[in-house]
Design a protein around this motif. Structure first.
Motif, PDB file in Angstrom:
ATOM      1  N   PHE A  99       1.757   7.111   9.775  1.00 59.89           N
ATOM      2  CA  PHE A  99       2.826   6.799  10.718  1.00 59.89           C
ATOM      3  C   PHE A  99       2.685   5.400  11.316  1.00 59.89           C
ATOM      4  O   PHE A  99       3.628   4.868  11.889  1.00 59.89           O
ATOM      5  CB  PHE A  99       2.861   7.846  11.838  1.00 59.89           C
ATOM      6  N   LYS A 100       1.510   4.802  11.185  1.00 58.89           N
ATOM      7  CA  LYS A 100       1.286   3.466  11.733  1.00 58.89           C
ATOM      8  C   LYS A 100       1.578   2.421  10.664  1.00 58.89           C
ATOM      9  O   LYS A 100       0.914   2.382   9.639  1.00 58.89           O
ATOM     10  CB  LYS A 100      -0.152   3.329  12.238  1.00 58.89           C
ATOM     11  N   ARG A 101       2.555   1.571  10.929  1.00 58.25           N
ATOM     12  CA  ARG A 101       3.008   0.607   9.928  1.00 58.25           C
ATOM     13  C   ARG A 101       2.357  -0.767  10.096  1.00 58.25           C
ATOM     14  O   ARG A 101       1.812  -1.101  11.137  1.00 58.25           O
ATOM     15  CB  ARG A 101       4.522   0.406  10.029  1.00 58.25           C
ATOM     16  N   ASN A 102       2.455  -1.535   9.010  1.00 61.78           N
ATOM     17  CA  ASN A 102       2.222  -2.982   9.020  1.00 61.78           C
ATOM     18  C   ASN A 102       0.818  -3.406   9.448  1.00 61.78           C
ATOM     19  O   ASN A 102       0.633  -4.498   9.978  1.00 61.78           O
ATOM     20  CB  ASN A 102       3.269  -3.672   9.904  1.00 61.78           C
ATOM     21  N   GLN A 103      -0.169  -2.546   9.180  1.00 63.23           N
ATOM     22  CA  GLN A 103      -1.558  -2.932   9.416  1.00 63.23           C
ATOM     23  C   GLN A 103      -2.088  -3.793   8.280  1.00 63.23           C
ATOM     24  O   GLN A 103      -3.071  -4.510   8.445  1.00 63.23           O
ATOM     25  CB  GLN A 103      -2.424  -1.679   9.576  1.00 63.23           C
ATOM     26  N   ILE A 111      10.791  -9.134   2.450  1.00 59.60           N
ATOM     27  CA  ILE A 111      11.352  -8.389   3.576  1.00 59.60           C
ATOM     28  C   ILE A 111      11.042  -6.911   3.355  1.00 59.60           C
ATOM     29  O   ILE A 111      11.765  -6.193   2.667  1.00 59.60           O
ATOM     30  CB  ILE A 111      12.873  -8.622   3.684  1.00 59.60           C
ATOM     31  N   HIS A 112       9.940  -6.463   3.922  1.00 60.32           N
ATOM     32  CA  HIS A 112       9.513  -5.090   3.676  1.00 60.32           C
ATOM     33  C   HIS A 112       8.527  -4.667   4.757  1.00 60.32           C
ATOM     34  O   HIS A 112       8.495  -5.260   5.842  1.00 60.32           O
ATOM     35  CB  HIS A 112       8.897  -4.987   2.276  1.00 60.32           C
ATOM     36  N   PHE A 113       7.696  -3.684   4.479  1.00 62.21           N
ATOM     37  CA  PHE A 113       6.714  -3.193   5.432  1.00 62.21           C
ATOM     38  C   PHE A 113       5.605  -2.495   4.658  1.00 62.21           C
ATOM     39  O   PHE A 113       5.707  -2.278   3.447  1.00 62.21           O
ATOM     40  CB  PHE A 113       7.351  -2.233   6.445  1.00 62.21           C
ATOM     41  N   SER A 114       4.541  -2.153   5.345  1.00 61.24           N
ATOM     42  CA  SER A 114       3.448  -1.421   4.717  1.00 61.24           C
ATOM     43  C   SER A 114       3.121  -0.197   5.552  1.00 61.24           C
ATOM     44  O   SER A 114       3.561  -0.072   6.703  1.00 61.24           O
ATOM     45  CB  SER A 114       2.206  -2.309   4.586  1.00 61.24           C
ATOM     46  N   GLY A 115       2.337   0.716   4.982  1.00 63.53           N
ATOM     47  CA  GLY A 115       1.913   1.884   5.741  1.00 63.53           C
ATOM     48  C   GLY A 115       1.739   3.105   4.861  1.00 63.53           C
ATOM     49  O   GLY A 115       2.604   3.409   4.036  1.00 63.53           O
ATOM     50  N   ARG A 116       0.621   3.792   5.044  1.00 62.42           N
ATOM     51  CA  ARG A 116       0.358   5.039   4.338  1.00 62.42           C
ATOM     52  C   ARG A 116       0.306   6.214   5.314  1.00 62.42           C
ATOM     53  O   ARG A 116      -0.001   7.349   4.933  1.00 62.42           O
ATOM     54  CB  ARG A 116      -0.951   4.938   3.568  1.00 62.42           C
ATOM     55  N   ASN A 160       0.775  -1.241   0.000  1.00 59.93           N
ATOM     56  CA  ASN A 160       0.000   0.000   0.000  1.00 59.93           C
ATOM     57  C   ASN A 160       0.803   1.286   0.000  1.00 59.93           C
ATOM     58  O   ASN A 160       0.243   2.367   0.218  1.00 59.93           O
ATOM     59  CB  ASN A 160      -0.977   0.003   1.184  1.00 59.93           C
ATOM     60  N   HIS A 161       2.105   1.248  -0.246  1.00 59.97           N
ATOM     61  CA  HIS A 161       2.869   2.486  -0.315  1.00 59.97           C
ATOM     62  C   HIS A 161       2.396   3.336  -1.499  1.00 59.97           C
ATOM     63  O   HIS A 161       1.900   2.810  -2.487  1.00 59.97           O
ATOM     64  CB  HIS A 161       4.366   2.193  -0.421  1.00 59.97           C
ATOM     65  N   TYR A 162       2.584   4.637  -1.389  1.00 61.92           N
ATOM     66  CA  TYR A 162       1.991   5.563  -2.357  1.00 61.92           C
ATOM     67  C   TYR A 162       2.548   5.417  -3.772  1.00 61.92           C
ATOM     68  O   TYR A 162       1.891   5.823  -4.729  1.00 61.92           O
ATOM     69  CB  TYR A 162       2.171   7.005  -1.881  1.00 61.92           C
ATOM     70  N   ASP A 163       3.728   4.869  -3.919  1.00 60.70           N
ATOM     71  CA  ASP A 163       4.269   4.646  -5.266  1.00 60.70           C
ATOM     72  C   ASP A 163       3.788   3.329  -5.861  1.00 60.70           C
ATOM     73  O   ASP A 163       4.210   2.954  -6.962  1.00 60.70           O
ATOM     74  CB  ASP A 163       5.797   4.710  -5.251  1.00 60.70           C
ATOM     75  N   HIS A 164       2.866   2.643  -5.151  1.00 62.02           N
ATOM     76  CA  HIS A 164       2.303   1.381  -5.642  1.00 62.02           C
ATOM     77  C   HIS A 164       0.780   1.353  -5.623  1.00 62.02           C
ATOM     78  O   HIS A 164       0.171   0.509  -6.282  1.00 62.02           O
ATOM     79  CB  HIS A 164       2.833   0.217  -4.801  1.00 62.02           C
ATOM     80  N   LEU A 165       0.185   2.237  -4.871  1.00 60.05           N
ATOM     81  CA  LEU A 165      -1.274   2.250  -4.721  1.00 60.05           C
ATOM     82  C   LEU A 165      -1.768   3.692  -4.736  1.00 60.05           C
ATOM     83  O   LEU A 165      -1.347   4.504  -3.913  1.00 60.05           O
ATOM     84  CB  LEU A 165      -1.688   1.571  -3.414  1.00 60.05           C
ATOM     85  N   GLU A 166      -2.679   3.980  -5.681  1.00 58.48           N
ATOM     86  CA  GLU A 166      -3.156   5.338  -5.893  1.00 58.48           C
ATOM     87  C   GLU A 166      -4.680   5.366  -5.882  1.00 58.48           C
ATOM     88  O   GLU A 166      -5.331   4.677  -6.670  1.00 58.48           O
ATOM     89  CB  GLU A 166      -2.625   5.849  -7.239  1.00 58.48           C
ATOM     90  N   LYS A 167      -5.239   6.151  -5.000  1.00 55.25           N
ATOM     91  CA  LYS A 167      -6.691   6.191  -4.817  1.00 55.25           C
ATOM     92  C   LYS A 167      -7.434   6.538  -6.107  1.00 55.25           C
ATOM     93  O   LYS A 167      -8.406   5.869  -6.480  1.00 55.25           O
ATOM     94  CB  LYS A 167      -7.050   7.197  -3.731  1.00 55.25           C
ATOM     95  N   SER A 168      -7.013   7.595  -6.792  1.00 58.62           N
ATOM     96  CA  SER A 168      -7.746   8.046  -7.978  1.00 58.62           C
ATOM     97  C   SER A 168      -7.775   6.984  -9.062  1.00 58.62           C
ATOM     98  O   SER A 168      -8.781   6.817  -9.762  1.00 58.62           O
ATOM     99  CB  SER A 168      -7.128   9.340  -8.516  1.00 58.62           C
TER     100      SER A 168
END
Length: 363
Positions: free
Chosen positions: A230-234, A223-228, A163-171
């Motif tokens: 300050f709260k990560r990995n939800q 080996i990574h993380f998620s977050g859009r 879900n990082h912003y360079d992979h997931l875009e709302k519009s």
């Protein structure tokens, strides 16, 4: 004067409120506490967070660009490491795509976005057509996308790695009116909040799969993380194995180098085609993204026969020149006799495509 001050303060407050609402809408919803209960049995979920198979390492005192300076604010504007001129690209429209998708073809849209045609199905992967941040002026693109979101062809499946912003875009998500979303665990909450119906979403955990006749899509670890925010990995993050009767593909999400690559390569006996990230590395976050030499080793571990570098050429997210990664990767690929594809942004490739070093001579 008092009226003027009150007016200015009111306008300032209105601006801050408007921006806050906009940013919150871009962040999107994450799983509720009740939703997260269904993840508790997973070995990679603990304390209400998804866990990386290897702990991520950080040294914020050592986050440097190639000039030795510690810079973060440059994300709010143009980067010194961006190309000085527009990069060559192949412009696409709906008419650029066949009515019936081919057995195998890839249109690289830049960074990690791509359209994959496999055995008559068309997959859209990590589509981002604007910038890589929740506010319009942050993390800007080097140039316009090769395809307008309004010109997307008919899509069967939309695959999101994380879900990082360079992979997931709302519009973009909201524009896609047809096609089924294959996403990591927890990301369904975000899509539903953006108006995507439950029936169009399948969430996959690691080693879980989705099947459609001859097509199988399998989620794998990274080996990574998620977050859009300050709260990560939800929500989880995935790489994907895409299999048809004719082709085996490994499409890597973001992530550092680890032993999971050799495990996957051994389990599936190698891949006809693979796409891996090559950009984003920095000594300040040594195993969040792969360094060039690690990419080469990952290709060997996965036994990839034809390799496409992704996660480069569009955004400066790593504090080094825009072409540094691709130059190093191509050089190492030549030494290691790796068959590498380097299409221009928007260019269509297949398994018979040739490498063209189009970036040479561009400052």
């Amino acid at each position: 004067m008092k009226v003027f001050i009150i007016t200015v303060l009111f306008l300032l407050l209105f601006f801050i409120l408007t921006i806050s609402i906009y940013i919150f809408s871009q962040i999107g919803k994450t799983p509720s506490l009740e939703d997260s209960i269904k993840y508790e049995h997973l070995s990679y979920y603990k304390d209400q967070e998804f866990q990386s198979p290897e702990e991520l390492k950080y040294d914020f005192s050592n986050i440097r660009n190639s000039n030795g300076k510690n810079i973060f604010l440059r994300f709010l504007g143009s980067s010194d490491f961006a190309p000085k001129t527009s990069l060559p690209k192949v412009s696409l429209t709906k008419d650029s795509f066949p009515l019936i998708p081919e057995n195998f073809a890839v249109y690289w849209l830049g960074h990690s976005s791509a359209i994959l045609e496999i055995n008559g199905k068309r997959l859209l992967i990590d589509p981002v057509f604007k910038n890589a941040a929740p506010i319009p002026f942050a993390a800007p693109r080097y140039g316009e996308a090769p395809l307008k979101v309004t010109d997307l062809p008919k899509i069967d499946y939309i695959i999101i790695t994380h879900n990082h912003y360079d992979h997931l875009e709302k519009s973009t998500v909201q524009h896609i009116k047809s096609g089924h979303f294959i996403v990591p665990l927890g990301l369904g909450s975000t899509l539903r909040g953006w108006g995507i119906s439950e029936s169009r979403i399948t969430e996959l955990g690691w080693k879980e799969s989705f099947k459609d006749n001859d097509l199988e899509i399998i989620a794998r670890e990274g080996i990574h993380f998620s977050g859009r925010s300050f709260k990560r990995n939800q929500t989880l993050w995935n790489s994907y194995i895409i299999i048809s009767s004719k082709t085996k593909i490994f499409w890597g999400g973001d992530g550092g180098y680890g032993k999971h690559f050799s495990v996957i390569g051994e389990a599936y006996g190698g891949f006809d085609f693979g796409a891996l990230e090559i950009d984003g590395w920095n000594t300040g976050w040594p195993n969040t993204h792969m360094f060039p030499e690690e990419v080469i080793q990952a290709i060997k571990d996965l036994r990839i026969k034809h390799f496409l570098p992704i996660h480069w050429g569009v955004f400066d997210l790593a504090l080094h020149p825009w072409d540094e990664s691709i130059k190093k990767i191509v050089e190492e690929a030549d030494v290691n006799e790796i068959n590498i594809f380097t299409p221009k942004i928007g260019e269509k490739i297949n398994l018979n495509s040739k490498t063209i070093r189009w970036w040479e001579g561009i400052e």
